[in-house]
Design a protein around this motif. Structure first.
Motif, PDB file in Angstrom:
ATOM      1  N   THR A  41     -13.883  -9.391   6.324  1.00 32.84           N
ATOM      2  CA  THR A  41     -13.032  -9.328   5.133  1.00 32.84           C
ATOM      3  C   THR A  41     -11.663  -8.733   5.456  1.00 32.84           C
ATOM      4  OG1 THR A  41     -13.912  -7.171   4.489  1.00 32.84           O
ATOM      5  CG2 THR A  41     -15.003  -9.113   3.571  1.00 32.84           C
ATOM      6  N   GLU A  43      -8.039  -9.063   7.045  1.00 36.55           N
ATOM      7  CA  GLU A  43      -7.172 -10.195   7.341  1.00 36.55           C
ATOM      8  C   GLU A  43      -7.239 -10.509   8.838  1.00 36.55           C
ATOM      9  OE1 GLU A  43      -2.873  -9.755   6.407  1.00 36.55           O
ATOM     10  OE2 GLU A  43      -3.610 -10.332   4.413  1.00 36.55           O
ATOM     11  N   ARG A  51      -6.665  -0.863  15.722  1.00 38.88           N
ATOM     12  CA  ARG A  51      -5.954   0.217  15.044  1.00 38.88           C
ATOM     13  C   ARG A  51      -6.845   1.452  14.889  1.00 38.88           C
ATOM     14  NH1 ARG A  51      -1.497   0.897  11.533  1.00 38.88           N
ATOM     15  NH2 ARG A  51      -0.899  -1.193  12.117  1.00 38.88           N
ATOM     16  N   LEU A 250      -7.118   6.556   5.514  1.00 40.49           N
ATOM     17  CA  LEU A 250      -7.447   5.410   4.664  1.00 40.49           C
ATOM     18  C   LEU A 250      -7.884   4.213   5.510  1.00 40.49           C
ATOM     19  CD1 LEU A 250      -4.631   5.677   1.961  1.00 40.49           C
ATOM     20  CD2 LEU A 250      -7.061   6.233   1.707  1.00 40.49           C
ATOM     21  N   GLY A 267     -19.642   4.121  -2.128  1.00 38.64           N
ATOM     22  CA  GLY A 267     -19.655   4.386  -3.560  1.00 38.64           C
ATOM     23  C   GLY A 267     -18.692   5.478  -3.980  1.00 38.64           C
TER      24      GLY A 267
ATOM     25  N   GLY B  27       3.534   0.355  12.302  1.00 39.72           N
ATOM     26  CA  GLY B  27       3.413  -0.515  11.145  1.00 39.72           C
ATOM     27  C   GLY B  27       2.276  -0.095  10.243  1.00 39.72           C
ATOM     28  N   ARG B  28       2.123  -0.812   9.163  1.00 36.16           N
ATOM     29  CA  ARG B  28       1.049  -0.497   8.242  1.00 36.16           C
ATOM     30  C   ARG B  28      -0.143  -1.372   8.559  1.00 36.16           C
ATOM     31  NH1 ARG B  28       2.814   1.384   2.493  1.00 36.16           N
ATOM     32  NH2 ARG B  28       0.574   1.431   2.494  1.00 36.16           N
ATOM     33  N   PRO B  29      -1.330  -0.886   8.238  1.00 33.49           N
ATOM     34  CA  PRO B  29      -2.500  -1.711   8.513  1.00 33.49           C
ATOM     35  C   PRO B  29      -2.446  -2.987   7.673  1.00 33.49           C
ATOM     36  CG  PRO B  29      -3.078   0.185   7.158  1.00 33.49           C
ATOM     37  CD  PRO B  29      -1.665   0.370   7.596  1.00 33.49           C
ATOM     38  N   ALA B  30      -2.986  -4.059   8.220  1.00 28.52           N
ATOM     39  CA  ALA B  30      -3.071  -5.293   7.449  1.00 28.52           C
ATOM     40  C   ALA B  30      -3.932  -5.003   6.228  1.00 28.52           C
ATOM     41  CB  ALA B  30      -3.705  -6.380   8.306  1.00 28.52           C
ATOM     42  N   SER B  31      -3.423  -5.288   5.050  1.00 26.33           N
ATOM     43  CA  SER B  31      -4.234  -5.059   3.862  1.00 26.33           C
ATOM     44  C   SER B  31      -5.315  -6.119   3.839  1.00 26.33           C
ATOM     45  CB  SER B  31      -3.381  -5.141   2.598  1.00 26.33           C
ATOM     46  OG  SER B  31      -3.083  -6.489   2.337  1.00 26.33           O
ATOM     47  N   SER B  32      -6.213  -6.015   2.903  1.00 27.42           N
ATOM     48  CA  SER B  32      -7.350  -6.921   2.942  1.00 27.42           C
ATOM     49  C   SER B  32      -7.089  -8.213   2.183  1.00 27.42           C
ATOM     50  CB  SER B  32      -8.576  -6.198   2.424  1.00 27.42           C
ATOM     51  OG  SER B  32      -8.796  -5.066   3.219  1.00 27.42           O
ATOM     52  N   GLY B  33      -5.901  -8.708   2.268  1.00 27.41           N
ATOM     53  CA  GLY B  33      -5.605 -10.032   1.743  1.00 27.41           C
ATOM     54  C   GLY B  33      -5.700 -10.163   0.235  1.00 27.41           C
ATOM     55  N   ARG B  44      -9.297 -10.335  -8.445  1.00 27.33           N
ATOM     56  CA  ARG B  44      -9.889  -9.709  -7.269  1.00 27.33           C
ATOM     57  C   ARG B  44     -10.632  -8.429  -7.634  1.00 27.33           C
ATOM     58  NH1 ARG B  44      -8.848  -9.526  -1.659  1.00 27.33           N
ATOM     59  NH2 ARG B  44     -10.375  -8.081  -0.790  1.00 27.33           N
ATOM     60  N   GLU B  48     -14.618  -7.925  -6.995  1.00 23.90           N
ATOM     61  CA  GLU B  48     -15.092  -6.866  -6.094  1.00 23.90           C
ATOM     62  C   GLU B  48     -15.965  -5.867  -6.834  1.00 23.90           C
ATOM     63  OE1 GLU B  48     -14.814  -6.655  -2.894  1.00 23.90           O
ATOM     64  OE2 GLU B  48     -13.340  -8.228  -2.478  1.00 23.90           O
ATOM     65  N   GLU B 137      -8.438  -4.258  -3.866  1.00 19.71           N
ATOM     66  CA  GLU B 137      -8.999  -4.692  -2.581  1.00 19.71           C
ATOM     67  C   GLU B 137     -10.498  -4.470  -2.466  1.00 19.71           C
ATOM     68  OE1 GLU B 137      -6.884  -1.718   0.377  1.00 19.71           O
ATOM     69  OE2 GLU B 137      -8.698  -2.438   1.338  1.00 19.71           O
ATOM     70  N   SER B 172      -3.742  -1.800  -3.007  1.00 16.44           N
ATOM     71  CA  SER B 172      -4.361  -1.073  -1.906  1.00 16.44           C
ATOM     72  C   SER B 172      -4.471   0.416  -2.209  1.00 16.44           C
ATOM     73  CB  SER B 172      -3.520  -1.245  -0.636  1.00 16.44           C
ATOM     74  OG  SER B 172      -2.249  -0.651  -0.832  1.00 16.44           O
ATOM     75  N   TYR B 173      -5.296   1.106  -1.435  1.00 15.85           N
ATOM     76  CA  TYR B 173      -5.437   2.564  -1.561  1.00 15.85           C
ATOM     77  C   TYR B 173      -4.095   3.249  -1.300  1.00 15.85           C
ATOM     78  CZ  TYR B 173     -10.073   0.800  -0.310  1.00 15.85           C
ATOM     79  OH  TYR B 173     -11.207   0.055  -0.226  1.00 15.85           O
ATOM     80  N   GLU B 174      -3.359   2.699  -0.325  1.00 13.66           N
ATOM     81  CA  GLU B 174      -2.073   3.300   0.036  1.00 13.66           C
ATOM     82  C   GLU B 174      -1.139   3.325  -1.174  1.00 13.66           C
ATOM     83  OE1 GLU B 174      -3.721   1.219   1.917  1.00 13.66           O
ATOM     84  OE2 GLU B 174      -3.747   1.984   3.978  1.00 13.66           O
ATOM     85  N   THR B 195     -16.510   3.417  -6.312  1.00 11.41           N
ATOM     86  CA  THR B 195     -16.711   1.982  -6.125  1.00 11.41           C
ATOM     87  C   THR B 195     -18.161   1.670  -6.498  1.00 11.41           C
ATOM     88  OG1 THR B 195     -15.169   2.126  -4.252  1.00 11.41           O
ATOM     89  CG2 THR B 195     -16.399   0.069  -4.503  1.00 11.41           C
TER      90      THR B 195
END
Lengths: 486, 233
Positions: A41, A43, A51, A250, A267, B27-33, B44, B48, B137, B172-174, B195
């Motif tokens: 999931t 990208e 990373r 994060l 959770g 850079g920033r992490p790739a978000s989860s699209g 979304r 989720e 996300e 995103s969380y960020e 969650t």
């Protein structure tokens, strides 16, 4: 604190434990699917893994600076930071906090470090009752068992056995073996403890240096209870829990949860920056952070071994290990099992006392492949073996490995002389015909019983490849090796 | 005495040989699209959160919020509720809703101390609270606790209703943290991600909801402007 002993005995016993084996088969097959579904999931799953590995490597290399930064920031947030050199020092301080406050019991979140330092026993010996509140941990505590798995410490215990233990300890009023009813009984049992709780103890998944924030990851809500209800909270962390920034934390959370349970996010995740804020009516009035060294600063001196401190305790290596998949967690003797136990326990307890842990490994590399922290378990295990052999050679020069050296001499001779090689193969075939059964040689009369005690040797085939090839040519009318299918 | 241990440990660590320059992370992490527009985020988030066993509602304004809550408390037979009326929950006329539904509502701002919070949270059938953000996300709620919003409500009650303003739905969380830090000028105390309901699989890998925390979680995404409901979908 326990150290591994009796690995072989327990492993042999566990190989015969059908219940454990059914579960282990499900785990090793099902987990790979869960984990890869979780990682896919992202990208770019590989970028995400690269990373997280880079973050953990960076965090460990900069550990002294980050720890200092974390301690300062946590202090500024109003937390009290306590340092502990070793298990005893940590336990003494936590027991001291409990006694000063006159608490009769504490509730605990599941935490590897408090198991490592033996906190429960220390508290109980000074008259403070301890309630483990994670369901799996509550089961192991009630039954007096070691953890079977990092994430699910009691996941292998048959429910009827759990029911018997709960009944004997008064957690349930009549015998039961339904997993859900057993769980709900624990909920009811612990709810009253949470409600009257004066002091809670939790571990720490991550400590964020730049903000002085403690991060805890869970699914049940017991840690949230412990971080909300009592006026005193003690968070215990080993020194390697520190990460540079919130952004790093994060990202590690995303990777941790996917590798641990396949979830995108667990959770509940709580981020605590100091005790409860002004005017809050629940949450801790006082927050103590106990930073435990317990041999890690010594491990840190060795630039190669240091990488074990990158571990984020996701459990992915256990779930993917073919050895763990057969013997489960008990043979590893104590807190840490599977590949992460095989690389951490020798450094905590001494290579000479933990030989079986790093010998019981096929060096297949599955753990390294999944590890989101970038630990090279096979390389560490190889080095432990090397160090053990070198230490043995130093202790008794000449005696150790004389047979091995002789065998290697013979091998060298055969490998450099084709005629000698063929003669050796022919005699090995003869030996296998006498000793082998079902395609395996399981014992040897030549003083090699030590080697065979934990291994079987596949028998040498009836024909060598060359003999088979020649025969094949003859059968097909002499077509040469170059004449492939057309 | 303790400072000594800290100094000793840090000193030992500093003395260790270090590896060469460590790799910098850029850079920033790739978000989860996640789609950036609101409709995409609502979709979304709903997908989720639902996959984690959360019921997601949408309501336009206080009246619809009241209707959604009424239907849920009736369906679940909830008689006693503890409510934190701040944030997005303030769109609801709590007193009137209580009278209309007959649900006994404890307003958490009236709880004087820890004992009172415990009593209310552990005896309620449900808790009603705001959430500061919803993160698309992973279908996650972000809550920051403060003097208005007590921690125990959403973990001790067997059911949790969380109301979040649609403007506070982020990718995103960020992004949630960035906006939280701006809004609150830094954070003290606790920030919590939620969650799905409380769950466990610790006995024989049998999963069930409601281990220590709520067995039910319902999220109401609240449109506060006069926009037509569901127009974004």
């Amino acid at each position: 604190m326990s150290s591994p002993s009796g690995f072989r005995e327990i492993a042999s016993r566990e190989l015969g434990n059908e219940y454990s084996r059914i579960f282990l088969k499900l785990l090793s097959e099902g987990f790979a699917i869960l984990r890869s579904a979780g990682m896919s999931t992202f990208e770019d799953p590989q970028e995400a893994l690269d990373r997280s590995r880079a973050i953990r490597r960076d965090a460990v290399e900069r550990m002294p600076e980050l720890l200092e930064e974390f301690a300062r920031a946590a202090g500024e947030n109003g937390a009290v930071v306590l340092w502990a050199r070793d298990a005893r020092h940590a336990c003494d301080q936590i027991v001291g906090l409990a006694r000063e406050r006159g608490v009769r019991f504490v509730a605990k979140g599941k935490s590897m470090i408090t198991e490592e330092i033996g906190l429960n026993r220390a508290l109980e010996e000074s008259g403070v009752e301890v309630f483990e509140t994670d369901l799996g941990e509550f089961v192991t505590q009630t039954m007096g068992l070691p953890p079977f798995h990092l994430v699910g410490p009691a996941i292998n215990i048959p429910p009827d056995k759990i029911g018997e233990a709960f009944f004997a300890k008064g957690v349930i009023r009549e015998p039961d073996s339904d997993p859900v009813r057993l769980g709900k009984a624990v909920r009811a049992h612990l709810r009253e403890k949470f409600r009257a709780l004066d002091m809670g103890v939790v571990g720490v998944n991550m400590a964020i240096a730049s903000t002085g924030t403690l991060v805890n990851v869970e699914n049940e809500g017991n840690i949230r209870m412990i971080k909300s209800s009592p006026r005193t909270l003690v968070a215990v962390m080993s020194i390697e829990k520190v990460v540079p920034t919130l952004e790093d934390a994060l990202h590690l959370l995303r990777v941790l949860c996917r590798n641990c349970t396949g979830q995108k996010m667990s959770g509940y995740v709580t981020f605590d920056s100091g005790p409860a804020g002004r005017g809050e009516k629940d949450g801790p009035e006082e927050l103590f952070v106990v930073i435990v060294d317990n041999k890690r600063s010594a491990i840190y001196q060795d630039p190669l071994a240091r990488q074990v401190l990158r571990c984020i305790r996701c459990g992915a290596c256990l779930n993917t290990c073919p050895v763990y998949a057969r013997i489960g967690g008990y043979p590893y003797g104590g807190v840490y099992s599977g590949p992460m136990g095989a690389v951490l326990s020798p450094l905590l307890h001494g290579i000479e006392r933990t030989s079986d842990l790093f010998r019981a490994c096929t060096l297949c590399g599955a753990c390294r492949q999944v590890c989101p922290a970038g630990i090279d378990h096979p390389e560490l295990i190889r080095v432990f073996r090397q160090r053990e052999v070198e230490a043995g050679a130093q202790a008794a020069p000449g005696a150790q490995g004389a047979a091995e050296r002789a065998a290697l001499g013979v091998l060298g001779l055969c490998a450099s002389h084709p005629a000698a090689w063929m003669a050796a193969v022919r005699s090995a075939r003869l030996a296998c015909a006498v000793l082998g059964e079902g395609g395996y040689v399981r014992k040897s009369p030549f003083g090699l019983s030590g080697w065979f005690s934990s291994r079987d040797l596949p028998a040498v085939a009836a024909r060598t490849f060359r003999e088979w090839w020649k025969g094949r040519d003859a059968a097909k009318g002499g077509r040469g090796p170059g004449g492939g299918p057309t | 005495m303790n400072g000594d241990a800290g100094r000793e440990i840090l000193e030992l660590l500093r003395r260790a040989p270090r590896a060469g320059p460590h790799r910098t992370i850029q850079g920033r992490p790739a978000s989860s699209g996640v789609e950036g527009d609101r409709a995409g985020m609502v979709l979304r988030f709903t997908e989720e959160a639902s996959s984690q066993g959360v019921t997601v509602h949408r309501a336009s304004g206080g009246q619809e919020l009241a209707q959604v809550l009424t239907a849920s408390v009736r369906a679940q037979g909830i008689r006693r509720m503890v409510a934190c009326a701040s944030g997005a929950v303030s769109a609801l006329d709590l007193g009137r809703w209580a009278v209309e539904t007959g649900v006994e509502v404890v307003d958490s701002s009236r709880l004087g101390d820890r004992g009172a919070v415990r009593e209310a949270a552990f005896t309620a059938d449900a808790a009603l609270t705001p959430a500061d953000f919803a993160v698309a996300e992973s279908g996650t709620l972000v809550m920051a606790f403060d003097s208005d919003h007590q921690r125990l409500l959403s973990v001790a009650a067997p059911a949790h209703f969380a109301v979040v303003a649609i403007d506070d739905l982020v990718m995103s969380y960020e992004e949630a943290f960035e906006r939280l830090l701006r809004r609150r000028k830094g954070f003290a105390g606790q920030v919590c991600f939620i969650t799905g309901p409380s769950s466990t699989s610790d006995i024989q890998a049998v999963q069930f909801k409601g281990m220590h925390g709520p067995a039910r979680l319902e999220v109401i995404l609240l449109d506060t402007c006069e926009r037509k409901p569901a127009g974004g979908l």
